[in-house]
Scaffold this active site. Structure first.
Site, PDB file in Angstrom:
ATOM      1  N   TYR A 195      89.338  55.548 118.978  1.00  0.00           N
ATOM      2  CA  TYR A 195      90.488  54.679 119.193  1.00  0.00           C
ATOM      3  C   TYR A 195      91.762  55.512 119.131  1.00  0.00           C
ATOM      4  O   TYR A 195      91.746  56.698 119.435  1.00  0.00           O
ATOM      5  CB  TYR A 195      90.482  53.503 118.205  1.00  0.00           C
ATOM      6  CG  TYR A 195      91.335  52.382 118.743  1.00  0.00           C
ATOM      7  CD1 TYR A 195      91.031  51.791 119.973  1.00  0.00           C
ATOM      8  CD2 TYR A 195      92.472  51.943 118.076  1.00  0.00           C
ATOM      9  CE1 TYR A 195      91.831  50.810 120.514  1.00  0.00           C
ATOM     10  CE2 TYR A 195      93.275  50.946 118.611  1.00  0.00           C
ATOM     11  CZ  TYR A 195      92.949  50.390 119.825  1.00  0.00           C
ATOM     12  OH  TYR A 195      93.753  49.419 120.364  1.00  0.00           O
ATOM     13  N   ARG A 248     100.575  47.118 129.251  1.00  0.00           N
ATOM     14  CA  ARG A 248     101.319  47.768 128.167  1.00  0.00           C
ATOM     15  C   ARG A 248     100.323  48.426 127.220  1.00  0.00           C
ATOM     16  O   ARG A 248     100.111  47.985 126.100  1.00  0.00           O
ATOM     17  CB  ARG A 248     102.184  46.746 127.413  1.00  0.00           C
ATOM     18  CG  ARG A 248     103.209  47.370 126.484  1.00  0.00           C
ATOM     19  CD  ARG A 248     103.657  46.389 125.429  1.00  0.00           C
ATOM     20  NE  ARG A 248     102.555  45.940 124.587  1.00  0.00           N
ATOM     21  CZ  ARG A 248     102.080  46.622 123.539  1.00  0.00           C
ATOM     22  NH1 ARG A 248     102.604  47.800 123.221  1.00  0.00           N
ATOM     23  NH2 ARG A 248     101.081  46.144 122.828  1.00  0.00           N
ATOM     24  N   LYS A 266      88.106  48.844 121.091  1.00  0.00           N
ATOM     25  CA  LYS A 266      88.258  47.765 120.114  1.00  0.00           C
ATOM     26  C   LYS A 266      86.901  47.167 119.749  1.00  0.00           C
ATOM     27  O   LYS A 266      86.619  46.891 118.574  1.00  0.00           O
ATOM     28  CB  LYS A 266      89.158  46.666 120.680  1.00  0.00           C
ATOM     29  CG  LYS A 266      90.624  47.023 120.730  1.00  0.00           C
ATOM     30  CD  LYS A 266      91.308  46.791 119.391  1.00  0.00           C
ATOM     31  CE  LYS A 266      92.807  47.020 119.494  1.00  0.00           C
ATOM     32  NZ  LYS A 266      93.511  46.815 118.236  1.00  0.00           N
ATOM     33  N   GLU A 338      94.705  41.801 124.505  1.00  0.00           N
ATOM     34  CA  GLU A 338      95.025  43.159 124.073  1.00  0.00           C
ATOM     35  C   GLU A 338      95.934  43.854 125.074  1.00  0.00           C
ATOM     36  O   GLU A 338      95.631  43.930 126.270  1.00  0.00           O
ATOM     37  CB  GLU A 338      93.727  43.957 123.914  1.00  0.00           C
ATOM     38  CG  GLU A 338      93.882  45.234 123.122  1.00  0.00           C
ATOM     39  CD  GLU A 338      94.174  44.975 121.658  1.00  0.00           C
ATOM     40  OE1 GLU A 338      94.986  45.738 121.082  1.00  0.00           O
ATOM     41  OE2 GLU A 338      93.601  44.041 121.084  1.00  0.00           O
ATOM     42  N   ASP A 339      97.062  44.356 124.595  1.00  0.00           N
ATOM     43  CA  ASP A 339      97.975  45.188 125.380  1.00  0.00           C
ATOM     44  C   ASP A 339      98.484  44.511 126.653  1.00  0.00           C
ATOM     45  O   ASP A 339      98.572  45.139 127.721  1.00  0.00           O
ATOM     46  CB  ASP A 339      97.323  46.537 125.703  1.00  0.00           C
ATOM     47  CG  ASP A 339      97.272  47.432 124.470  1.00  0.00           C
ATOM     48  OD1 ASP A 339      97.779  47.013 123.424  1.00  0.00           O
ATOM     49  OD2 ASP A 339      96.710  48.536 124.541  1.00  0.00           O
ATOM     50  N   ASP A 361      95.949  40.669 119.185  1.00  0.00           N
ATOM     51  CA  ASP A 361      95.962  41.693 118.145  1.00  0.00           C
ATOM     52  C   ASP A 361      97.321  42.363 118.018  1.00  0.00           C
ATOM     53  O   ASP A 361      97.739  42.735 116.923  1.00  0.00           O
ATOM     54  CB  ASP A 361      94.881  42.739 118.439  1.00  0.00           C
ATOM     55  CG  ASP A 361      94.635  43.654 117.256  1.00  0.00           C
ATOM     56  OD1 ASP A 361      94.625  43.149 116.117  1.00  0.00           O
ATOM     57  OD2 ASP A 361      94.458  44.863 117.461  1.00  0.00           O
ATOM     58  N   ASP A 362      98.033  42.503 119.137  1.00  0.00           N
ATOM     59  CA  ASP A 362      99.340  43.154 119.101  1.00  0.00           C
ATOM     60  C   ASP A 362     100.369  42.292 118.366  1.00  0.00           C
ATOM     61  O   ASP A 362     101.245  42.816 117.676  1.00  0.00           O
ATOM     62  CB  ASP A 362      99.831  43.441 120.521  1.00  0.00           C
ATOM     63  CG  ASP A 362      98.833  44.276 121.306  1.00  0.00           C
ATOM     64  OD1 ASP A 362      98.555  45.398 120.875  1.00  0.00           O
ATOM     65  OD2 ASP A 362      98.314  43.792 122.324  1.00  0.00           O
ATOM     66  N   ASN A 503     102.313  53.545 118.485  1.00  0.00           N
ATOM     67  CA  ASN A 503     101.188  54.397 118.891  1.00  0.00           C
ATOM     68  C   ASN A 503     101.370  54.852 120.335  1.00  0.00           C
ATOM     69  O   ASN A 503     102.042  54.189 121.111  1.00  0.00           O
ATOM     70  CB  ASN A 503      99.869  53.613 118.774  1.00  0.00           C
ATOM     71  CG  ASN A 503      99.444  53.403 117.335  1.00  0.00           C
ATOM     72  OD1 ASN A 503      99.490  54.313 116.536  1.00  0.00           O
ATOM     73  ND2 ASN A 503      99.034  52.188 117.004  1.00  0.00           N
TER      74      ASN A 503
END
Length: 647
Positions: A195, A248, A266, A338-339, A361-362, A503
């Protein structure tokens, strides 16, 4: 296609399977079942259709075939196995021999190419004879532990992190149980490989390193066919889907279709850290194009070569996807966004949170792990959350998500209205401090944070004006916590709390060394990506990592074991509190506000138990009755990577 009687065909085609078992298994099938027959002479495979009525009369060995049960009942959790024991292999004890079923008995060369059942050189002499492996492997038989030792030795030979990543992905596609045993037993060393930060580089180069599909790719060209595509996935008992549209990716921007590395990574952590069975996990990328010119001009790019779709076209595709997932997998499948870019992330979460089991999750995972770190940090700085003042650099989905959860926890602890508790939290975006005079021009998710204050354009000036005790970076912009910023925070805080969360490592607001050096060793520091220990004035400082991997695997497991049908904010608070409880005095003495990842499975079990308990309390759980000991139940539901014996 050759027509065979289902009963006699199955009895004759299960070569090498012990027929001394007295137990029989009667299966009822609702539609034609396809099985692969292995001819023991030619070793060739062919598909044979078995009619509904004559499918399986009686099988003399206790094997498990992946079919639809006419009564619609689900299997229950057992010690050592996942919640959905699809293969029946964990219904047996650890020393009970099982048959390696997928849809047929895997044997010979095909068995060595099946990552779910392949054991490599760990196949015993008896198994090699029973499953036609004699001669296909060197004569040595090695145990699981020695395989792990060998793989770690090989991986450590690589100097480039991306090469280590590729080696791990190759292993996952070759030997699933060895991959997860390796990751579980070496989690602190391998987590940055599978990850963040390495997965970011893997996504950037995904087109060049792509070998085998590890999930589903759904593009604009598939509109109207998404349900059909979901049915193409071989596993049917899906419990967790991680989906991205690649707009993103971490702090790297729009990587389009190549963002698939994120869902894959993930879900590897869902299994390794949270114990969710690999066969119950499904990575998905929604490809609506990309605005990244470099990707569009890259001959190795694997996605649609067009500008990113938006508006109604995007909304219709996502709506079809969400409807198809619910239709195909049911009410209790967890869909983790996610993202996604800010403008879609908040809208999707808000739109589907009342109709689906969804989690971003973000927004939510990051918020939960950061809140846990802050609760822990209070043990070092004193006071309650309400006694502190928080300043964020970055007002996107991560920043506003964390801010809201902090305000919710303050409101819960003090019984003051949420609107009042929000006044403890200030945000800075690209245009400066978010204040009420900017209200008309703000995006909707920023408006709750527009407080009464004079406009402040510069970040450093905002620090001097607000005088926060906690500084949180979620901007995705590297090196924005400058020496002057850290020194200013340290000038009016004995122990400034500084969280550089962006990150990958290159985008971190500051490094651990910078935070400790510029604060003269007084900062309580944590980051999104890992940093090595820092020595300053003869003392070694070990920084914490505010990694979402602390939260989402256990959080997801808690939803699964309770059969939750919706996610509630109180579940996120419960997860934060559970994680904070795992930080011991020994950790505090070393300056840590998060526990080490070495105990992550035990941590995940406690988080799962707290989340499940909250689901039952809120009336959102469907698995009844509630287990008496939820921690023990969570641990019993965790996937074990231990090899099973094949008959």
């Amino acid at each position: 296609m050759t027509s065979l009687n289902g009963s006699s065909f199955l009895k004759n085609s299960i070569s090498g399977v012990s027929r001394t078992q007295s137990q029989s298994l009667r299966l009822s099938v609702r539609r034609p079942m396809v099985v692969a027959m292995l001819n023991s002479n030619s070793r060739s495979e062919r598909n044979v259709g078995v009619s509904v009525d004559s499918a399986v009369k009686e099988v003399t060995a206790p094997v498990a075939v992946e079919v639809d049960y006419s009564d619609g009942k689900e299997s229950t959790a057992v010690v050592g196995g996942g919640v959905e024991d699809v293969y029946g292999e964990d219904s047996a004890t650890e020393d009970h021999a099982i048959t390696p079923w997928f849809v047929s008995v895997a044997s010979g060369y095909s068995l060595l190419r099946d990552p779910h059942h392949n054991k490599g050189l760990a196949f015993t002499e008896k198994e090699r004879d029973a499953h036609y492996l004699r001669g296909l492997l060197p004569p040595v038989v090695v145990n699981h532990d020695l395989q792990v030792k060998k793989m770690m030795h090989n991986i450590r030979q690589y100097q480039v992190p991306l090469q280590k990543y590729q080696a791990m992905m190759d292993l996952q596609e070759r030997n699933e149980r060895l991959f997860y045993k390796l990751l579980i037993e070496n989690v602190e060393e391998l987590l940055p490989i599978v990850y963040t930060p390495t997965v970011g580089e893997a996504c950037q180069k995904y087109g060049s390193i792509f070998k085998n599909p590890q999930g589903l790719f759904i593009s604009l060209k598939d509109k109207g066919k998404i349900l059909e595509i979901l049915k193409n996935w071989p596993q049917k008992k899906i419990q967790v889907i991680v989906v991205t549209d690649g707009e993103r990716i971490l702090g790297l921007g729009d990587l389009g279709c190549q963002g698939m590395g994120i869902p894959v990574g993930k879900l590897s952590l869902y299994t390794a850290l949270g114990g969710v069975r690999p066969s119950a996990c499904l990575p998905i990328t929604i490809d609506v194009g990309t605005n990244n010119e470099k990707m569009l001009n890259d001959e190795f790019y694997i996605g649609l070569r067009q500008r990113r779709a938006s508006g109604q076209e995007y909304a219709e595709l996502m709506n079809e996807f969400m409807s198809a997932v619910k239709q195909n997998y049911g009410e209790k499948v967890l869909i983790q966004f996610e993202d996604f870019a800010n403008h879609n992330a908040f809208d999707l979460l808000e739109k589907y949170r009342t109709t689906h089991l969804v989690f971003n999750d973000d927004i939510q995972g990051t918020a939960s792990v950061v809140l846990a770190g802050l609760i822990s940090a209070l043990k070092l700085v004193g006071g309650s959350l309400a006694d502190h003042k928080f300043l964020f650099l970055g007002a996107g989905e991560a920043g506003t998500g964390i801010a809201e959860l902090i305000a919710l926890e303050i409101s819960k602890q003090t019984n003051i209205p949420l609107e009042e508790s929000r006044k403890k939290v200030w945000l800075v975006d690209s245009k400066g401090l978010i204040v009420r005079s900017r209200l008309d021009s703000l995006q909707h998710f920023k408006k709750p944070w527009a407080h009464d204050h004079e406009p402040v354009n510069k970040f450093l000036d905002a620090i001097k004006t607000i005088r926060p005790t906690v500084l949180i970076g979620s901007s995705g912009a590297g090196q924005t916590f400058t020496k002057e910023v850290v020194e200013t925070m340290s000038s009016f805080n004995k122990k400034p709390i500084i969280l550089a969360l962006s990150n990958p490592t290159s985008q971190s607001e500051c490094t651990a060394e910078q935070a400790y050096t510029w604060s003269e060793g007084r900062a309580i520091f944590a980051s999104g990506s890992p940093f090595d220990p820092v020595e300053y004035n003869g003392k070694v400082y070990v920084s914490g990592q505010a990694n979402n991997a602390y939260i989402f695997p256990g959080f997801g497991l808690g939803l699964i074991i309770s059969g939750a049908i919706r996610v509630h904010d109180d579940m996120l608070l419960a997860a934060s509190e559970a994680l904070a409880e795992q930080v011991t005095q020994e950790h505090f003495d070393n300056g840590l506000i998060y526990p080490p990842f070495t105990n992550i499975r035990k941590i995940s079990a406690h988080i799962a138990a707290k989340v499940a308990s909250k689901a039952y309390e809120l009336g959102l759980a469907s698995r009844l009755p509630q287990p008496e000991n939820l921690v023990a139940y969570a641990e019993s539901c965790m996937y074990s990577p231990k090899y099973r014996s094949y008959r």
